[in-house]
Design a protein around this motif. Structure first.
Motif, PDB file in Angstrom:
ATOM      1  N   TYR A  59     -10.575   7.402  21.477  1.00 19.53           N
ATOM      2  CA  TYR A  59      -9.584   6.783  20.648  1.00 19.53           C
ATOM      3  C   TYR A  59      -8.385   7.189  20.488  1.00 19.53           C
ATOM      4  O   TYR A  59      -7.612   6.352  20.264  1.00 19.53           O
ATOM      5  N   ARG A 113      -4.798   5.154  20.683  1.00 20.62           N
ATOM      6  CA  ARG A 113      -3.843   4.943  19.742  1.00 20.62           C
ATOM      7  C   ARG A 113      -2.396   5.422  20.426  1.00 20.62           C
ATOM      8  O   ARG A 113      -1.512   4.980  19.979  1.00 20.62           O
ATOM      9  N   THR A 119       1.127   3.417  20.557  1.00 19.42           N
ATOM     10  CA  THR A 119       2.450   3.932  19.980  1.00 19.42           C
ATOM     11  C   THR A 119       3.271   3.816  20.967  1.00 19.42           C
ATOM     12  O   THR A 119       4.406   3.091  21.112  1.00 19.42           O
ATOM     13  N   LYS A 176       3.388   4.085  14.776  1.00 17.47           N
ATOM     14  CA  LYS A 176       2.372   5.118  14.580  1.00 17.47           C
ATOM     15  C   LYS A 176       1.200   4.584  14.045  1.00 17.47           C
ATOM     16  O   LYS A 176       0.280   5.120  13.867  1.00 17.47           O
ATOM     17  N   GLU A 177       1.306   3.502  13.472  1.00 15.98           N
ATOM     18  CA  GLU A 177       0.054   2.720  12.737  1.00 15.98           C
ATOM     19  C   GLU A 177       0.361   1.108  13.025  1.00 15.98           C
ATOM     20  O   GLU A 177       1.430   0.840  13.548  1.00 15.98           O
ATOM     21  N   SER A 178      -0.786   0.290  12.448  1.00 12.28           N
ATOM     22  CA  SER A 178      -0.889  -1.035  12.614  1.00 12.28           C
ATOM     23  C   SER A 178      -0.208  -1.626  11.588  1.00 12.28           C
ATOM     24  O   SER A 178      -0.036  -2.905  11.513  1.00 12.28           O
ATOM     25  N   PHE A 228      -0.409  -2.990  18.103  1.00 13.17           N
ATOM     26  CA  PHE A 228      -1.265  -1.607  18.014  1.00 13.17           C
ATOM     27  C   PHE A 228      -2.839  -1.679  17.314  1.00 13.17           C
ATOM     28  O   PHE A 228      -3.088  -2.370  16.346  1.00 13.17           O
ATOM     29  N   LEU A 229      -3.494  -1.859  18.339  1.00 15.92           N
ATOM     30  CA  LEU A 229      -5.107  -1.976  18.283  1.00 15.92           C
ATOM     31  C   LEU A 229      -5.246  -3.206  17.580  1.00 15.92           C
ATOM     32  O   LEU A 229      -6.086  -3.383  16.684  1.00 15.92           O
ATOM     33  N   ARG A 245     -11.078  -1.644  11.907  1.00 12.67           N
ATOM     34  CA  ARG A 245     -11.102  -1.229  12.967  1.00 12.67           C
ATOM     35  C   ARG A 245     -12.439  -0.552  13.487  1.00 12.67           C
ATOM     36  O   ARG A 245     -13.039   0.440  12.822  1.00 12.67           O
TER      37      ARG A 245
END
Length: 443
Positions: free
Chosen positions: A39, A43, A47, A53-55, A77-78, A114
């Protein structure tokens, strides 16, 4: 496949200025709370690919001079999925909106919760729902813009829970994502056009028009304290009072008589529509939305002369409750031969829909102004009528029942319909004398 904007491209398309909020800090293991192997690597790749750094990205923005809080999802992002740290950012954005008394605009592109964070990811939907409820209780509007794709919990909370829902052309929209739908599912049901037809969203907006659309809605749903009820619209139809009841009925049923669209165009130089009952239905004979009259925002629900369906009543009730929560006065235009009474209407819950419209209007704390502009057909018309601020035009009537039906129930000959119409005291001047209406416009 429709164009997929990044989170920051979406922000640039919708706003004129944006200041990102600092991301809340959280201790986070390399492979997440479930120690999901790989995981952390996933991530890191996300990035590197997106620069994020996040969705989700959250910040305070301006849209053509109108301040708001904006959150924008990064599908790269994911898959724009919601995890613990996504929830932290979303919660902080909602709290900022409440603290600064700002509306919230969500630019959504997400595949749902997620998997790598399991149930902890799924419970972020409860956090979002709670924050949305608090914002609603604070009387602040929420506008959602659905990008491609908007599925899963993101659609079922941030998207479908908004007050006004816009979508970009071709966006996939639905609780079920493309990989988990039944094999024989109709793909049209999961697209922006299909959701518009089903009454689940308010409008489809082109990317180049997005900023203007958001600015327009921010203007209509926010602003200074509203002063007083909506002024009564000027009459557009025939003047002079009818001699008897049947003349009143025939004038109201005349094909050339001005309808709601004409009244709305004359009253509102600028307006935006809300569409659909959020239960699978749209009634084109019920026009609902918000507009500017002499620089002040009012909500409107207007019948167009057709029999109103359950979807129409539910849409009007939704509109009235939203306006009441935001402190925006309401204008209703009454013009219907009555509520739809066919089998389809009964199966769709006509009685409950009418009851809901009555309840929404009865509970409204904002003033409601009504103008009867044509036919006032029984309870189907009364459900949109203010109990204390109703006017009628000279080419309208309002009756407990249509005179033809009254004659039939009383077992009278067809030749007695005209006399029956007069006995019902349904003329505009009769309504004033009975205390049902405050006055006749165009007398």
């Amino acid at each position: 496949m429709p164009e997929r904007m990044s989170a920051r491209e979406a922000i640039a398309a919708a706003t004129t200025a944006f200041e990102e909020l600092p991301a809340p800090e959280r201790d986070f293991p390399e492979d997440g709370p479930l120690a999901w192997s790989g995981y952390g690597t996933s991530r890191a790749r996300a990035t590197e690919r997106t620069g994020e750094k996040e969705s989700v990205i959250c910040g305070v923005a301006s849209v053509e001079g109108r301040p708001c809080v904006v959150l924008s999802f990064e599908f790269g992002f994911l898959g724009g999925s919601l995890g613990l740290r996504t929830g932290d950012r979303l919660e902080a954005a909602y709290e900022t909106a409440r603290e600064r008394r700002l509306p919230l605009v969500s630019l959504i592109a997400t595949g749902g919760s997620r998997m790598q964070e399991g149930m902890l990811a799924l419970t972020q939907l409860q956090r979002v729902a709670r924050q949305s409820t608090l914002l609603r209780e604070a009387g602040l509007p929420q506008i959602a813009v659905l990008r491609d794709p908007t599925t899963g919990g993101g659609w079922a909370t941030l998207g479908a829970g908004a007050d006004v829902i816009l979508a970009l052309p071709g966006a996939q929209i639905g609780f079920a994502g493309s990989r988990v739908r039944p094999a024989d599912a109709d793909p049209a049901a999961y697209g922006a056009q299909g959701q518009l037809a089903a009454g689940q969203i308010d409008a489809i907006v082109e990317k180049d028009d997005l900023r203007n659309a958001v600015a327009s809605w921010l203007t209509l749903l926010t602003g200074p304290d509203r002063a007083g009820p909506a002024p009564v619209p000027a009459p557009l139809g025939e003047s002079g009072l009818p001699a008897d009841g049947w003349e009143a009925v025939t004038r109201a049923r005349a094909t050339g008589r001005p309808r709601a669209e004409s009244y709305l165009d004359a009253y509102f130089p600028h307006r935006q529509a809300v569409s659909g009952d959020r239960c699978g239905g749209v009634d084109p004979g019920m026009l609902c939305g918000f507009g500017l009259h002499e620089g002040i925002s009012y909500a409107y629900a207007a019948q167009t002369g057709t029999a109103t369906t359950p979807a129409g009543y539910r849409t009007a009730a939704r509109l009235i409750r939203l306006a009441d929560r935001l402190g925006i006065p309401v204008l209703t235009l009454v013009d219907t031969p009555g509520a739809a009474n066919d089998a389809a209407a009964e199966r769709a819950g006509q009685g409950a829909a009418i009851a809901d419209a009555f309840a929404a209007l009865a509970a409204a704390r904002v003033p409601v102004t009504t103008l009867v502009i044509g036919e006032g057909g029984s309870g189907g018309a009364l459900a949109l009528t203010s109990p204390d601020r109703t006017w009628v035009t000279a080419d309208s009537y309002f009756s407990v029942i249509a005179p033809e039906l009254a004659a039939a129930i009383l077992k009278r000959d067809e030749s007695e319909v005209r006399n029956t119409a007069s006995q019902l005291h349904l003329r505009p001047q009769d309504l004033v004398n009975l205390g049902v209406a405050r006055g006749v416009l165009g007398a």
